[in-house]
Design a protein around this motif. Structure first.
Motif, PDB file in Angstrom:
ATOM      1  N   GLY A  77      49.908  38.397  35.667  1.00 23.01           N
ATOM      2  CA  GLY A  77      48.792  38.965  34.922  1.00 23.01           C
ATOM      3  C   GLY A  77      47.430  38.589  35.490  1.00 23.01           C
ATOM      4  N   PHE A  78      47.408  37.947  36.621  1.00 22.74           N
ATOM      5  CA  PHE A  78      46.136  37.633  37.265  1.00 22.74           C
ATOM      6  C   PHE A  78      46.323  37.625  38.774  1.00 22.74           C
ATOM      7  CE2 PHE A  78      48.128  33.480  36.761  1.00 22.74           C
ATOM      8  CZ  PHE A  78      47.894  32.868  37.973  1.00 22.74           C
ATOM      9  N   LYS A  79      45.183  37.746  39.488  1.00 25.19           N
ATOM     10  CA  LYS A  79      45.182  37.692  40.943  1.00 25.19           C
ATOM     11  C   LYS A  79      43.903  36.991  41.396  1.00 25.19           C
ATOM     12  CE  LYS A  79      45.070  40.529  45.084  1.00 25.19           C
ATOM     13  NZ  LYS A  79      44.959  41.880  45.630  1.00 25.19           N
ATOM     14  N   VAL A  80      44.041  35.937  42.160  1.00 26.37           N
ATOM     15  CA  VAL A  80      42.888  35.213  42.693  1.00 26.37           C
ATOM     16  C   VAL A  80      42.138  36.135  43.641  1.00 26.37           C
ATOM     17  CG1 VAL A  80      42.162  33.261  44.119  1.00 26.37           C
ATOM     18  CG2 VAL A  80      43.985  32.965  42.419  1.00 26.37           C
ATOM     19  N   ARG A  81      40.805  36.182  43.510  1.00 25.43           N
ATOM     20  CA  ARG A  81      39.986  37.092  44.310  1.00 25.43           C
ATOM     21  C   ARG A  81      39.155  36.412  45.383  1.00 25.43           C
ATOM     22  NH1 ARG A  81      42.104  39.501  40.448  1.00 25.43           N
ATOM     23  NH2 ARG A  81      41.859  41.710  40.003  1.00 25.43           N
ATOM     24  N   ALA A  82      38.865  35.134  45.217  1.00 25.07           N
ATOM     25  CA  ALA A  82      37.992  34.455  46.182  1.00 25.07           C
ATOM     26  C   ALA A  82      38.114  32.939  46.000  1.00 25.07           C
ATOM     27  CB  ALA A  82      36.539  34.883  45.978  1.00 25.07           C
TER      28      ALA A  82
END
Length: 154
Positions: free
Chosen positions: A5-10
């Motif tokens: 349910g989440f994705k690291v972006r930076a």
């Protein structure tokens, strides 16, 4: 596989426990050129801007005096950390444009700094490496704009 349910972006922050906080602050501010975000003279933690970041969180390098407790219940230590080959940190890489790497080399030469340049042909990257005052390896890396291939970031 479970849906997180989440994705690291930076990368938001890199934090280093310092043996010599004033020397580390001067290196990352004056040699590398990172902008201080707080008072570097009186604080036991120094925050330096790396880039705009993502979602309102500036990408920062945080330098902690080694005996200071940090966020996330990270304990400080009276004993300075081991650096260089004995550290768990292999190196720190900061990205810049390809056409600025010659300026990095000229700057290091003007300062009399030791450095080396390495090419990573499998991804089209070139890194200019030096060491910070605590002995950590610091890379300023860029991608060759003429490189075409199947590597990271494609």
């Amino acid at each position: 596989m479970t849906q997180r349910g989440f994705k690291v972006r930076a990368l938001g922050e890199i934090a280093i426990r310092c043996v010599d906080l004033p020397a580390m602050t001067a290196f990352y501010r004056d040699v590398i050129g990172l902008e201080p975000l707080n008072d570097t003279d009186s604080s036991p933690i120094v925050f330096l801007r790396i880039a705009e970041g993502f979602g309102g969180h500036t990408s920062v390098l945080a330098l902690f005096r080694h005996d200071v407790e940090g966020a996330g219940r990270t304990s400080g230590s009276e004993v300075p950390p081991e650096t260089g080959p004995g550290s768990s940190l292999h190196h720190l890489a900061l990205t810049l444009p390809w056409d600025e790497q010659d300026a990095v080399i000229a700057w290091y030469e003007r300062l009399g700094r030791d450095y080396n340049v390495e090419y990573f042909d499998w991804v089209g990257w070139r890194g200019v490496f030096t060491f910070d005052p605590d002995g950590n390896t610091v890379e300023l890396v860029a991608k060759d704009p003429s490189w075409f291939g199947q590597g990271l970031g494609e």
